[in-house]
Design an enzyme around this catalytic site. Sequence first.
Site, short mmCIF file in Angstrom:
data_model
loop_
_atom_site.label_atom_id
_atom_site.label_comp_id
_atom_site.label_asym_id
_atom_site.label_seq_id
_atom_site.Cartn_x
_atom_site.Cartn_y
_atom_site.Cartn_z
N HIS A 6 0.84 -1.20 0.00
CA HIS A 6 0.00 0.00 0.00
C HIS A 6 0.88 1.25 0.00
O HIS A 6 1.65 1.48 0.93
CB HIS A 6 -0.89 -0.04 1.25
CG HIS A 6 -1.87 1.08 1.36
ND1 HIS A 6 -2.14 1.71 2.55
CD2 HIS A 6 -2.66 1.66 0.43
CE1 HIS A 6 -3.07 2.64 2.36
NE2 HIS A 6 -3.40 2.62 1.08
N ASP A 35 -0.69 6.48 -5.89
CA ASP A 35 -1.71 7.47 -6.23
C ASP A 35 -1.11 8.57 -7.08
O ASP A 35 0.02 9.00 -6.84
CB ASP A 35 -2.27 8.09 -4.95
CG ASP A 35 -2.63 7.05 -3.90
OD1 ASP A 35 -3.75 6.54 -3.96
OD2 ASP A 35 -1.77 6.75 -3.04
N HIS A 48 -0.78 10.87 -2.34
CA HIS A 48 -2.15 10.45 -2.02
C HIS A 48 -3.11 11.62 -1.83
O HIS A 48 -4.17 11.68 -2.45
CB HIS A 48 -2.16 9.58 -0.76
CG HIS A 48 -3.53 9.14 -0.35
ND1 HIS A 48 -4.33 9.89 0.50
CD2 HIS A 48 -4.24 8.05 -0.69
CE1 HIS A 48 -5.48 9.26 0.67
NE2 HIS A 48 -5.46 8.14 -0.04
N GLU A 108 -3.67 4.47 -8.84
CA GLU A 108 -4.98 5.04 -8.51
C GLU A 108 -5.05 6.48 -9.00
O GLU A 108 -4.22 7.33 -8.62
CB GLU A 108 -5.25 5.00 -7.00
CG GLU A 108 -6.60 5.61 -6.65
CD GLU A 108 -6.90 5.64 -5.17
OE1 GLU A 108 -7.79 6.43 -4.77
OE2 GLU A 108 -6.27 4.89 -4.41
#
Length: 242
Positions: A6, A35, A48, A108
């Site tokens: 992650h 991200d 992020h 993402e």
Amino acid sequence: MKIWGHRGAYSSAPENTLMGFQMAAQMGADGVELDIQLTKDREVVVIHDETIDRTSNGKGWVKDFTLSEIKKLNFNKSGRTEPLFMEVPTLAEVLQLLNTTGMTINIELKTGVIYYDGIEPIALKLVEKYGTSDRIIWSSFNHYSVQKIKLLEPASQTALLCGGGILVTGEQCEKVGAEALHPSVHMLRYPSLVEDCNKRGILIRPWTVTNDEEIKLAENIGVDSVIVNRIDWAKDVLAYGK
């Protein structure tokens, strides 16, 4: 079942940094999740939050900084690992770093709060340039972004993100051409969600798996991959049942 780090190796290095991604590779993760957002001069950076306040020594919106400006800030705010100064990486830098690792890279698109117009084609061109297209999974809470990726490059692998009890079904994945669903790990306890995805051949990759109960639940359900903060712990649980 595969293990994805992650935001890199979240528990071992500052999130979304080159050091974090390098550590994830060294720890034997099968993939990483990251991200992306756009700077003022339309460069793709890996971060992020829509603001830099939490993870750097600066303040403000990512979109209001040029790349050269944001690169001057320290994204190792806590100073918990060396080097003490870490830049925010560009997507290009991460792709270059991981190019020879063979790792899956889950990108993402952070277009839920600020819709970065044009981020999808810019990012697609970058992964094509670095020859990593076949190892990229595109995901977003903004399902229009996922749909746009699929329209621009039909061969892309995509996933819908969901969480907080908001029902996203396998049928919705099919409608936008997404091959996978990335739900909050708590949503694995919704039997109808798992059954619907399995029936339609939609892969499930939950985030963020943090304890033994969750990882064993994911394994029993037969999910494709788990997104975790602690890569070494997850590998031990799967290998030895610890």
